[in-house]
Design a protein around this motif. Structure first.
Motif, PDB file in Angstrom:
ATOM      1  N   LYS A  17     -25.292 -11.402   3.561  1.00 35.45           N
ATOM      2  CA  LYS A  17     -25.802 -11.455   2.181  1.00 35.45           C
ATOM      3  C   LYS A  17     -24.727 -11.026   1.175  1.00 35.45           C
ATOM      4  CE  LYS A  17     -30.656 -10.777   3.330  1.00 35.45           C
ATOM      5  NZ  LYS A  17     -31.813  -9.870   3.244  1.00 35.45           N
ATOM      6  N   ALA A  18     -23.956 -10.014   1.527  1.00 31.25           N
ATOM      7  CA  ALA A  18     -22.893  -9.543   0.626  1.00 31.25           C
ATOM      8  C   ALA A  18     -21.853 -10.636   0.413  1.00 31.25           C
ATOM      9  CB  ALA A  18     -22.243  -8.280   1.204  1.00 31.25           C
ATOM     10  N   PHE A  19     -21.490 -11.354   1.453  1.00 32.95           N
ATOM     11  CA  PHE A  19     -20.528 -12.449   1.303  1.00 32.95           C
ATOM     12  C   PHE A  19     -21.127 -13.599   0.498  1.00 32.95           C
ATOM     13  CE2 PHE A  19     -17.636 -10.292   3.982  1.00 32.95           C
ATOM     14  CZ  PHE A  19     -16.421 -10.953   3.880  1.00 32.95           C
ATOM     15  N   LYS A  20     -22.417 -13.807   0.640  1.00 27.70           N
ATOM     16  CA  LYS A  20     -23.079 -14.863  -0.140  1.00 27.70           C
ATOM     17  C   LYS A  20     -22.956 -14.552  -1.626  1.00 27.70           C
ATOM     18  CE  LYS A  20     -26.428 -17.527   1.259  1.00 27.70           C
ATOM     19  NZ  LYS A  20     -27.621 -17.908   1.952  1.00 27.70           N
ATOM     20  N   GLU A  21     -23.045 -13.266  -1.981  1.00 31.82           N
ATOM     21  CA  GLU A  21     -22.867 -12.863  -3.383  1.00 31.82           C
ATOM     22  C   GLU A  21     -21.447 -13.116  -3.868  1.00 31.82           C
ATOM     23  OE1 GLU A  21     -24.280  -8.907  -4.139  1.00 31.82           O
ATOM     24  OE2 GLU A  21     -26.220  -9.319  -3.222  1.00 31.82           O
ATOM     25  N   LEU A  22     -20.501 -13.207  -2.936  1.00 30.86           N
ATOM     26  CA  LEU A  22     -19.110 -13.535  -3.270  1.00 30.86           C
ATOM     27  C   LEU A  22     -18.861 -15.043  -3.171  1.00 30.86           C
ATOM     28  CD1 LEU A  22     -17.339 -10.710  -1.216  1.00 30.86           C
ATOM     29  CD2 LEU A  22     -17.730 -10.758  -3.697  1.00 30.86           C
ATOM     30  N   ASN A  23     -19.943 -15.803  -3.018  1.00 30.98           N
ATOM     31  CA  ASN A  23     -19.891 -17.265  -2.866  1.00 30.98           C
ATOM     32  C   ASN A  23     -19.116 -17.700  -1.619  1.00 30.98           C
ATOM     33  OD1 ASN A  23     -21.427 -17.873  -5.216  1.00 30.98           O
ATOM     34  ND2 ASN A  23     -19.608 -17.405  -6.440  1.00 30.98           N
ATOM     35  N   GLN A  24     -19.274 -16.927  -0.551  1.00 33.91           N
ATOM     36  CA  GLN A  24     -18.666 -17.263   0.729  1.00 33.91           C
ATOM     37  C   GLN A  24     -19.740 -17.176   1.800  1.00 33.91           C
ATOM     38  OE1 GLN A  24     -15.297 -14.667   1.277  1.00 33.91           O
ATOM     39  NE2 GLN A  24     -14.101 -15.729  -0.266  1.00 33.91           N
ATOM     40  N   GLU A  25     -19.677 -18.073   2.765  1.00 33.20           N
ATOM     41  CA  GLU A  25     -20.717 -18.128   3.783  1.00 33.20           C
ATOM     42  C   GLU A  25     -20.207 -17.652   5.135  1.00 33.20           C
ATOM     43  OE1 GLU A  25     -23.807 -21.200   5.924  1.00 33.20           O
ATOM     44  OE2 GLU A  25     -22.637 -21.903   4.219  1.00 33.20           O
ATOM     45  N   LEU A  26     -20.857 -16.625   5.635  1.00 31.67           N
ATOM     46  CA  LEU A  26     -20.621 -16.175   7.003  1.00 31.67           C
ATOM     47  C   LEU A  26     -21.712 -16.799   7.863  1.00 31.67           C
ATOM     48  CD1 LEU A  26     -19.804 -12.364   6.557  1.00 31.67           C
ATOM     49  CD2 LEU A  26     -18.220 -14.289   6.756  1.00 31.67           C
ATOM     50  N   ASP A  27     -21.307 -17.567   8.867  1.00 28.91           N
ATOM     51  CA  ASP A  27     -22.277 -18.319   9.674  1.00 28.91           C
ATOM     52  C   ASP A  27     -22.246 -17.964  11.156  1.00 28.91           C
ATOM     53  OD1 ASP A  27     -19.868 -19.407  10.408  1.00 28.91           O
ATOM     54  OD2 ASP A  27     -20.346 -21.460   9.780  1.00 28.91           O
ATOM     55  N   TYR A  28     -21.689 -16.827  11.496  1.00 30.50           N
ATOM     56  CA  TYR A  28     -21.583 -16.343  12.874  1.00 30.50           C
ATOM     57  C   TYR A  28     -20.685 -17.230  13.740  1.00 30.50           C
ATOM     58  CZ  TYR A  28     -25.151 -13.008  11.578  1.00 30.50           C
ATOM     59  OH  TYR A  28     -25.848 -12.002  10.947  1.00 30.50           O
ATOM     60  N   SER A  29     -19.809 -17.976  13.113  1.00 34.57           N
ATOM     61  CA  SER A  29     -18.805 -18.731  13.866  1.00 34.57           C
ATOM     62  C   SER A  29     -17.535 -17.886  13.951  1.00 34.57           C
ATOM     63  CB  SER A  29     -18.488 -20.057  13.169  1.00 34.57           C
ATOM     64  OG  SER A  29     -17.826 -19.824  11.942  1.00 34.57           O
ATOM     65  N   VAL A  30     -16.724 -18.174  14.941  1.00 33.91           N
ATOM     66  CA  VAL A  30     -15.448 -17.473  15.070  1.00 33.91           C
ATOM     67  C   VAL A  30     -14.599 -17.725  13.819  1.00 33.91           C
ATOM     68  CG1 VAL A  30     -13.322 -17.296  16.424  1.00 33.91           C
ATOM     69  CG2 VAL A  30     -15.529 -17.524  17.595  1.00 33.91           C
ATOM     70  N   GLU A  31     -14.629 -18.938  13.301  1.00 31.64           N
ATOM     71  CA  GLU A  31     -13.851 -19.288  12.101  1.00 31.64           C
ATOM     72  C   GLU A  31     -14.220 -18.425  10.898  1.00 31.64           C
ATOM     73  OE1 GLU A  31     -11.328 -21.651  11.399  1.00 31.64           O
ATOM     74  OE2 GLU A  31     -11.153 -21.664  13.572  1.00 31.64           O
ATOM     75  N   SER A  32     -15.477 -17.986  10.813  1.00 33.66           N
ATOM     76  CA  SER A  32     -15.909 -17.196   9.648  1.00 33.66           C
ATOM     77  C   SER A  32     -15.202 -15.848   9.564  1.00 33.66           C
ATOM     78  CB  SER A  32     -17.431 -17.007   9.654  1.00 33.66           C
ATOM     79  OG  SER A  32     -17.848 -16.158  10.703  1.00 33.66           O
ATOM     80  N   VAL A  33     -14.622 -15.399  10.658  1.00 33.83           N
ATOM     81  CA  VAL A  33     -13.912 -14.116  10.654  1.00 33.83           C
ATOM     82  C   VAL A  33     -12.679 -14.186   9.751  1.00 33.83           C
ATOM     83  CG1 VAL A  33     -12.796 -12.368  12.100  1.00 33.83           C
ATOM     84  CG2 VAL A  33     -14.791 -13.588  12.951  1.00 33.83           C
ATOM     85  N   LYS A  34     -12.154 -15.372   9.529  1.00 33.82           N
ATOM     86  CA  LYS A  34     -11.009 -15.515   8.615  1.00 33.82           C
ATOM     87  C   LYS A  34     -11.368 -15.042   7.212  1.00 33.82           C
ATOM     88  CE  LYS A  34      -8.846 -19.374  11.055  1.00 33.82           C
ATOM     89  NZ  LYS A  34      -8.479 -20.805  10.989  1.00 33.82           N
ATOM     90  N   LEU A  35     -12.617 -15.253   6.803  1.00 35.78           N
ATOM     91  CA  LEU A  35     -13.057 -14.797   5.480  1.00 35.78           C
ATOM     92  C   LEU A  35     -13.022 -13.273   5.400  1.00 35.78           C
ATOM     93  CD1 LEU A  35     -16.111 -17.182   4.936  1.00 35.78           C
ATOM     94  CD2 LEU A  35     -13.845 -17.347   3.877  1.00 35.78           C
ATOM     95  N   ILE A  36     -13.376 -12.614   6.482  1.00 39.86           N
ATOM     96  CA  ILE A  36     -13.352 -11.151   6.513  1.00 39.86           C
ATOM     97  C   ILE A  36     -11.911 -10.650   6.460  1.00 39.86           C
ATOM     98  CG2 ILE A  36     -13.916  -9.114   7.893  1.00 39.86           C
ATOM     99  CD1 ILE A  36     -16.377 -10.736   8.927  1.00 39.86           C
ATOM    100  N   ASP A  37     -11.033 -11.272   7.246  1.00 40.79           N
ATOM    101  CA  ASP A  37      -9.616 -10.882   7.194  1.00 40.79           C
ATOM    102  C   ASP A  37      -9.055 -11.045   5.787  1.00 40.79           C
ATOM    103  OD1 ASP A  37      -8.750  -9.904   9.725  1.00 40.79           O
ATOM    104  OD2 ASP A  37      -8.784 -11.934  10.538  1.00 40.79           O
ATOM    105  N   ASP A  38      -9.382 -12.144   5.132  1.00 39.50           N
ATOM    106  CA  ASP A  38      -8.899 -12.372   3.767  1.00 39.50           C
ATOM    107  C   ASP A  38      -9.424 -11.302   2.809  1.00 39.50           C
ATOM    108  OD1 ASP A  38      -7.544 -14.607   4.665  1.00 39.50           O
ATOM    109  OD2 ASP A  38      -9.033 -16.041   3.905  1.00 39.50           O
ATOM    110  N   LEU A  39     -10.702 -10.951   2.946  1.00 38.05           N
ATOM    111  CA  LEU A  39     -11.280  -9.922   2.086  1.00 38.05           C
ATOM    112  C   LEU A  39     -10.592  -8.578   2.327  1.00 38.05           C
ATOM    113  CD1 LEU A  39     -13.577  -9.212   0.013  1.00 38.05           C
ATOM    114  CD2 LEU A  39     -14.841  -8.387   2.013  1.00 38.05           C
ATOM    115  N   LEU A  40     -10.356  -8.237   3.583  1.00 34.50           N
ATOM    116  CA  LEU A  40      -9.679  -6.976   3.884  1.00 34.50           C
ATOM    117  C   LEU A  40      -8.266  -6.954   3.313  1.00 34.50           C
ATOM    118  CD1 LEU A  40     -10.917  -6.362   7.537  1.00 34.50           C
ATOM    119  CD2 LEU A  40     -11.641  -5.150   5.466  1.00 34.50           C
ATOM    120  N   ASP A  41      -7.565  -8.091   3.387  1.00 34.56           N
ATOM    121  CA  ASP A  41      -6.226  -8.163   2.789  1.00 34.56           C
ATOM    122  C   ASP A  41      -6.276  -7.880   1.292  1.00 34.56           C
ATOM    123  OD1 ASP A  41      -4.959  -8.777   5.174  1.00 34.56           O
ATOM    124  OD2 ASP A  41      -4.940 -10.939   4.810  1.00 34.56           O
TER     125      ASP A  41
END
Length: 162
Positions: A17-41
């Protein structure tokens, strides 16, 4: 106070839900982890949240939520993996782990902390990609690996057959 298993589920959903507020979708795919890495950076510098950033408040919970989410990715993308928790452990949120039927064990929240401390060199995407492949289990799941399901009650129309 809930159990760690319940907290893991709630934290994972919160992160989506927090990522949805950032207009990004986490869908429980391995690829979605890239969004988390980018946010942490973007939000973490030298192992610390940037001043006024998204991690300024509730830093510990947000690390737990990320760990819960990436753990859920491993479980959902592996045939036989399960959470291992200890509700009596005072550091239980940090020590939650996932074990596969082929005896691979990971500690997702500890990995998130390592990512935060060391930066991109310990990116989560590569770790989860490799882990999911390591935890893919071929063959029959060992007896007793998953708890037995509660037997379903007989339906009323079959009640008199026995």
């Amino acid at each position: 106070m809930g159990t760690l298993i319940n907290d893991i589920g709630k934290a994972s959903i919160w992160l989506v839900k927090a990522f949805k507020e950032l207009n990004q979708e986490l869908d429980y795919s391995v690829e979605s982890v890239k969004l988390i890495d980018d946010l942490l950076d973007h939000e973490i510098k030298d192992g610390q949240p940037i001043s006024g950033g998204l991690f300024t408040n509730q830093f510990g919970y947000k690390c737990f939520a990320i760990g819960s989410y990436i753990g859920e990715i491993v479980i959902r993308n592996s045939k036989a993996a399960k959470w291992q928790v200890d509700d009596t452990d005072k550091d239980g949120e940090i020590n939650i782990s996932i074990m596969s039927a082929n005896n691979v064990v990971i500690w997702p929240v500890q990995r998130v902390i390592k990512r935060i401390q060391n930066g991109r060199e310990d990116e989560l995407f590569a770790y989860i990609y490799i882990t999911v492949n390591d935890m893919r289990f071929e063959g029959d799941i060992p007896e007793g690996f998953f708890p037995k399901k509660i037997e379903q009650r007989k339906t009323w129309w079959n009640f008199f057959k026995y």
